[in-house]
Design an enzyme around this catalytic site. Structure first.
Site, PDB file in Angstrom:
ATOM      1  N   SER A 149      57.547  73.504  23.514  1.00  0.00           N
ATOM      2  CA  SER A 149      58.384  74.367  22.692  1.00  0.00           C
ATOM      3  C   SER A 149      59.508  74.964  23.546  1.00  0.00           C
ATOM      4  O   SER A 149      60.279  74.226  24.163  1.00  0.00           O
ATOM      5  CB  SER A 149      57.522  75.445  22.037  1.00  0.00           C
ATOM      6  OG  SER A 149      58.257  76.188  21.108  1.00  0.00           O
ATOM      7  N   ASP A 323      57.745  68.776  11.964  1.00  0.00           N
ATOM      8  CA  ASP A 323      58.292  69.956  12.638  1.00  0.00           C
ATOM      9  C   ASP A 323      59.672  70.272  12.068  1.00  0.00           C
ATOM     10  O   ASP A 323      60.592  69.448  12.150  1.00  0.00           O
ATOM     11  CB  ASP A 323      58.386  69.686  14.145  1.00  0.00           C
ATOM     12  CG  ASP A 323      58.702  70.935  14.959  1.00  0.00           C
ATOM     13  OD1 ASP A 323      59.160  71.940  14.386  1.00  0.00           O
ATOM     14  OD2 ASP A 323      58.491  70.893  16.188  1.00  0.00           O
ATOM     15  N   HIS A 356      55.416  72.330  13.882  1.00  0.00           N
ATOM     16  CA  HIS A 356      55.741  72.656  15.271  1.00  0.00           C
ATOM     17  C   HIS A 356      54.498  73.014  16.076  1.00  0.00           C
ATOM     18  O   HIS A 356      54.405  72.701  17.268  1.00  0.00           O
ATOM     19  CB  HIS A 356      56.740  73.818  15.306  1.00  0.00           C
ATOM     20  CG  HIS A 356      57.201  74.169  16.684  1.00  0.00           C
ATOM     21  ND1 HIS A 356      57.989  73.325  17.443  1.00  0.00           N
ATOM     22  CD2 HIS A 356      56.976  75.259  17.465  1.00  0.00           C
ATOM     23  CE1 HIS A 356      58.241  73.884  18.619  1.00  0.00           C
ATOM     24  NE2 HIS A 356      57.634  75.059  18.653  1.00  0.00           N
TER      25      HIS A 356
END
EC number: 2.3.1.-
Length: 377
Positions: A149, A323, A356
């Site tokens: 991330s 995502d 995500h």
């Protein structure tokens, strides 16, 4: 607000002063980290994990802290990042409230928390801080640099600003630049925090804490961390068992609302609002293309030139097809750009419904992918 530091955390002091990319400097700053496994005699078996915005450095249980970590199924003996083979390091981001120096830390010049006097924070500052940790641990070159991330952004900045610091790279749900959709969501999160009356220009305390703003910010975040597919499959239109109170006609009615509320309440007093603002904005500012001379109106070409300026042996970019915050196109962009720089780089799409956050929960898919890459090194 206080900092939230898990047991077993260790620290490495940063150079003092530590210059910041956008101006200003830190005195007496430090980075929190934890380790697993043993560094071999050649010092060439080190793997470093750069996490996202909110995690601490306690990625998995170890001798200093036996509690399960936030990436427990991925790190340990016989696990995908096998500590029988690898010396694994996880750092807490610069700017965080979980051990590393950030806006919630005490400013040595005043004896009070930095709050808004903390210098403007960039992804690049975090990358420089981690590079210093690598050098202080006596590691000449990482065998692999893993970024999750926001940590994927930090890892890319580290690779371009510190050439040769890693031989290979795994980028998981990361990005080489912030997209308008992600910027818009994070902007709303920051606005929710700042508009809370208790925020008080960043000068709040435990008694007067911007709880409503943080709750709203976290709810917005959680909505983007997962996918519509998962929300539908997990909650559908199921209502709560209890009826709404007459004095709260617009209160919680659906299970999904209750889930978001419970998730937000667990988070709000475990993370400092100013740290959240600083780290969130650092992601919006990031574009790897700013590190190369090529300029132009095509933002994709600009970013791609930054990726092509990185020279490593191999790379794997992993992304979830669902995502919406760091969409799969960004992981494909990373693989394509690193390949232009000479790396053997691949993009691996994951059909995970969790969006995500898939890398934090879908271990049956992500574990074999990470293990397969590391096993070839």
């Amino acid at each position: 607000m206080t900092e939230f530091i898990p047991p077993g955390t260790r620290w490495i002091d940063l150079p003092s002063p530590f210059p910041m990319k956008r101006g200003g400097e830190l005195q007496g700053a430090r980075i929190a980290y934890e380790t697993w496994g043993t560094l071999n005699a050649a010092r060439d078996n080190a793997v470093l994990v750069a996490p996202g915005l909110s995690p601490n450095a306690h990625m998995a249980a170890n001798s200093a802290n036996p509690d399960a970590g936030w990436w427990e199924p991925m790190v340990g003996p016989g696990k995908p990042i096998d500590t029988d083979r690898w010396y694994v390091v996880c750092t807490n981001p610069l700017g965080s409230c979980k051990g590393s120096t950030g806006p919630a830390s005490i400013d040595p010049a005043t004896g009070t928390p930095y709050r808004f006097s903390f210098p403007e924070l960039s992804i690049e500052d975090g990358a420089d801080a981690i590079a210093h940790v690598v050098r202080e641990l006596g590691i000449g070159q990482l065998a692999c640099l893993v970024g999750n991330s926001m940590g994927g952004m930090v890892a890319l900045a580290m690779l371009i600003r510190h050439p040769g610091i890693a031989r290979t790279h795994i980028n998981i749900s990361g990005a080489a630049r912030a997209l308008p959709w992600s910027i818009a969501i994070r902007s709303l999160q920051r606005e929710a925090i700042r508009l809370d009356p208790n925020f008080n220009g960043g000068d709040y305390n435990d008694e007067h804490y911007p709880e409503s703003g943080m709750r709203m910010a976290r709810k917005l975040g959680v909505i983007t961390y997962r996918s519509a597919l998962e929300w539908d499959g997990r909650f559908g239109r199921v209502r709560l068992d209890s009826d709404r109170s007459d004095d709260e006609p617009f209160g919680l009615e659906f299970q999904v609302e209750s889930y978001l509320e419970a998730h937000a309440r667990r988070f709000v007093r475990q993370y400092d609002p100013n740290c959240y603002l600083y780290l969130s904005r650092s992601m919006d500012w990031f574009d790897l293309g700013d590190h190369c001379a090529q300029r132009g109106t095509d933002s994709r070409a600009h970013t791609r030139a930054g990726l092509a300026a990185i020279h490593i042996e191999r790379a794997l970019a992993i992304g979830a097809e669902t995502d919406i915050l760091f969409p799969l196109q960004q992981q494909q962009e990373i693989a394509d750009g690193l390949r232009e720089g000479g790396a053997d780089a691949q993009c691996l799409p994951m059909p995970s419904p969790q969006g995500h956050d898939a890398f934090l929960v879908d271990f049956d898919r992500y574990g074999p992918a990470v293990r397969g890459f590391l096993d070839t090194l």
